[in-house]
Design an enzyme around this catalytic site. Structure first.
Site, PDB file in Angstrom:
ATOM      1  N   SER A 449      81.259  58.116  97.914  1.00 43.92           N
ATOM      2  CA  SER A 449      82.338  57.719  98.830  1.00 43.92           C
ATOM      3  C   SER A 449      82.312  56.207  99.066  1.00 43.92           C
ATOM      4  O   SER A 449      82.463  55.442  98.116  1.00 43.92           O
ATOM      5  CB  SER A 449      82.227  58.506 100.142  1.00 43.92           C
ATOM      6  OG  SER A 449      83.344  58.305 100.964  1.00 43.92           O
ATOM      7  N   ASP A 501      89.884  66.299  95.573  1.00 42.52           N
ATOM      8  CA  ASP A 501      89.316  65.353  96.540  1.00 42.52           C
ATOM      9  C   ASP A 501      90.346  64.294  96.936  1.00 42.52           C
ATOM     10  O   ASP A 501      91.000  63.684  96.084  1.00 42.52           O
ATOM     11  CB  ASP A 501      88.083  64.699  95.911  1.00 42.52           C
ATOM     12  CG  ASP A 501      87.324  63.812  96.891  1.00 42.52           C
ATOM     13  OD1 ASP A 501      87.795  63.626  98.023  1.00 42.52           O
ATOM     14  OD2 ASP A 501      86.260  63.318  96.505  1.00 42.52           O
TER      15      ASP A 501
END
Length: 678
Positions: A449, A501
């Protein structure tokens, strides 16, 4: 639709948002009225206790007040359920009903006070059940009054002052944007919006020390939010309805697509002859380090039963300082988690930093003897300061020697990478690490991330000094690198994305595209909002055929929607350069308003192999394909869009692929590796 205008201002709620709260209060009021009537009928209006006259008047008055409130709520719920999001005409009586409902709070307040006085002064000698019922009624009245006050605060819009009336508009409601008066009006409104967003950010981050860097971040983020939200007149429920419709529309398109087209979208962005299985094994190995960087919160989340027991024996235990550790881990739980997750020894760590500020994120440097590498793992988002780093999404120049073309990247992650770069190079951490390992050890950088974006930028900065370095970025942000830097990073960066995602598809151009599609969906839908939300929740939870749910109307309004809509009943409140045309389905990813940004390196996309809907106890099988950045130019709405971003989900998918390669890998991805799709 625009927020409802009552009491001389606009609110962050629309006239069709009163169905659910109105129905809930109506249910409570009906039960309350029935209970009061049972109590009154049981005693037949005669009470043998002190203050029986006051009690009689209180119950009769309460029945009358509750009956009036029930009637007003029935009218509000019925009228609020009429029309559609973009057709508020059938709901034009809602403001009058709200005024009527507000007036009924006055007698309810009076009766609540009367009941409280009776309970405190005149309830002696009365039946305990009767006294308890009156106390419950008084408490319920005060709870509802307090909830109403909190609801008003919640839906209050600081930017909700009445706009100019229609006579200030030109033909068809289009304001003369060139006039000095109009320009000044929108400039003032934008400045006010920036101040409002800054105030919201300061309130959200009130626990953080207000230094100069934090104030600069607030200003940058406020400008970003203002630019995104200032040209629409949608309330939050409109956005939720649009997302529900878009989810069903995307699923409908997926079901109707040709499988051959889906295969062609996976462009082989890896070099010819790349061993996919080897990359998966390396990625699975590095993902353990990227997940370990999160420390004990992720470890406890992934192991809620055994995690606390495993860590309790190591936390607070003093160890020899064979490694350099910096800040933020007073009990040693973070470092104990890293040891458990990676399987390394204390002597394998060169530097461990838990220092966390805006643009300064934790990382550690360790010796990975199994893969013969010096490994740098950067932590992802875990604190409010990390969120501010994520939201600092403006572009910042990042000139790199040998890279032609425009070089720029995500500002927040750029500064975070620069912070770690200075620590590694200027403080001699990498020199110390390579001085204790054989010369054939390579540098490997990894993260998830926020850590993935920072790790990719750090790899770009270190590439000239370490030509053989490799970077594995898990679930990196989509709005990270300019095109030239993204192409440059393909030689040494591998990005791993799981399913649908959200984060690898998250960029300012993609958000503008999402806003355009939401506006189109809610403008064209011919169903009331409460039905859209109910059916959307059912579809997200239990699935079904998307054709059975409300979608768009026919194209009879398409010509009308080819221009931004203005006026009181519109969804666009001003002409925006970021807003193209609702009639166009072209992605605005390359508009001049915002510089396009792309995910880093080669993209390894992992998807579930099999039906999208499965039972909770069925075994998940995965497949992996090399993909290209073009497959991530739009945001996919799905219940898995956040769950697929979690590091434990990515690690589980990678472990499943490496343990069951024959079943999980798609042979076609290797067969098509000789063809490029433009």
């Amino acid at each position: 639709m625009p927020g409802i205008v009552v009491f001389g201002r606009r609110w962050a709620i629309a006239s069709d948002d009163l169905v659910f709260p109105g129905f809930f209060e109506l249910f409570i009021r009906v039960l309350w009225w029935i209970g009061t009537m049972i109590l009154f009928s049981y005693h037949k209006g005669h009470f043998d206790c002190n203050g029986r006259g006051v009690l009689h008047e209180y119950l009769v008055g309460l029945l009358v007040v509750l009956a009036l409130i029930i009637l007003s709520l029935c009218a509000i719920v019925y009228v609020s359920a009429q029309g559609t999001i973009s057709n508020p005409g059938p709901r034009r009586s809602i403001p009058a009903l709200i005024y009527l409902r507000a007036l009924l709070y006055i007698p309810e307040l009076v009766w609540a006070c009367l009941g409280a006085v009776w309970v405190s002064d005149d309830s002696k000698g009365c039946d305990p059940a009767t006294v308890g019922a009156v106390i419950a009624a008084v408490v319920a009245s005060w709870i509802i009054l307090l909830s109403t006050v909190l609801g008003v605060v919640f839906v209050f819009d600081p930017l909700g002052s009445p706009r100019r009336q229609a006579n200030d508009m030109g033909p068809l409601g289009v304001r003369d944007q060139q006039s000095t008066e109009g320009t000044q009006f929108f400039s003032t409104a934008r400045s006010l919006a920036v101040k409002v967003w800054e105030s919201r950010l300061k309130l959200m981050c009130c626990c953080l020390p207000q230094d100069e860097s934090l104030r600069a971040a607030f200003s940058s983020i406020a400008q970003l939010f203002t630019g995104y939200f200032s040209d629409t007149d949608l309330v939050p429920s409109d956005i939720a309805a649009g997302l529900a419709l878009l989810h069903q529309e995307q699923d409908k398109l997926d079901q109707s697509r040709d499988p051959d087209v889906i295969v062609d979208e996976h462009s082989p962005s890896s070099p010819l002859g790349e061993d996919l299985e080897t990359e998966l094994e390396k990625a699975a190995h590095c993902m353990h380090f990227a997940a370990a960087a999160y420390g004990w919160p992720l470890y406890i989340y992934s192991n809620p039963l055994t995690g606390p027991c495993k860590l309790s024996g190591d936390c607070c235990r003093s160890q020899a300082a064979e490694y350099d550790i910096v800040g933020g881990d007073h009990l040693g739980c973070h470092f104990s988690t890293i040891l458990h997750s990676t399987g390394l020894q204390y002597r394998d760590f060169i530097h461990v930093s838990f220092h966390n500020q805006i643009y300064e994120i934790p990382f550690f440097v360790a010796l990975d003897h199994k893969r013969e590498a010096v490994l740098v793992a950067v932590r992802g988002t875990l604190s409010l300061k990390d969120v501010l780093t994520d939201l600092s999404a403006e572009c910042e120049n990042l000139p790199i020697d040998g890279v032609s073309g425009a070089c720029y990247a995500h500002k927040g992650m750029c500064q975070a990478a620069d912070y770690i770069y200075k620590k590694l190079v200027n403080d001699g951490i990498l020199n110390q690490a390579f001085s204790v390992v054989p010369p054939d050890y390579k540098l490997v950088i990894t993260g998830h991330s926020l850590g993935a974006g920072t790790a990719s930028l750090l790899a770009i900065l270190l590439r000239s000094s370490f030509p053989t370095l490799q970077c594995y970025a898990f679930s990196p942000p989509g709005g990270l690198l300019s095109k030239s830097l993204a192409d440059y990073s393909k030689d040494f960066v591998v990005s791993v994305v799981l399913g649908k995602d959200l984060v690898p598809r998250l960029s300012i151009p993609n958000m503008l595209d999402l806003k355009k599609r939401i506006l189109k969906m809610v403008s064209n839908c011919n169903k009331p909002k409460y039905r859209i939300l109910l059916q959307g929740c059912w579809y997200s939870l239990f699935g079904g055929d998307p054709d059975d749910f409300p979608t768009e109307m026919d194209d009879r309004r398409e010509e009308m929607l080819s221009q931004p809509l203005l006026g009181e009943e519109s969804l666009m409140i001003r002409n925006s350069s970021s807003y193209q045309s609702l009639a166009s389905d072209d992605s605005p990813a390359h508009t001049a308003t915002h510089l396009p940004l792309f995910p880093p390196g080669r993209i390894l996309h992992i998807t579930e192999d099999g039906p999208s809907r499965r039972s909770c106890f069925s075994q998940v099988r995965y497949r992996a394909d090399w993909s290209s950045e073009t497959a991530f130019r739009s945001i996919l709405i799905s219940p898995r869009m956040l769950a697929d971003h979690m590091p434990d989900a990515v690690l589980k998918a990678l472990c499943g692929l490496t343990k069951d390669r024959a079943c999980s890998l798609c042979p076609s991805s290797l067969n098509h590796s000789q063809h490029n799709t433009i």
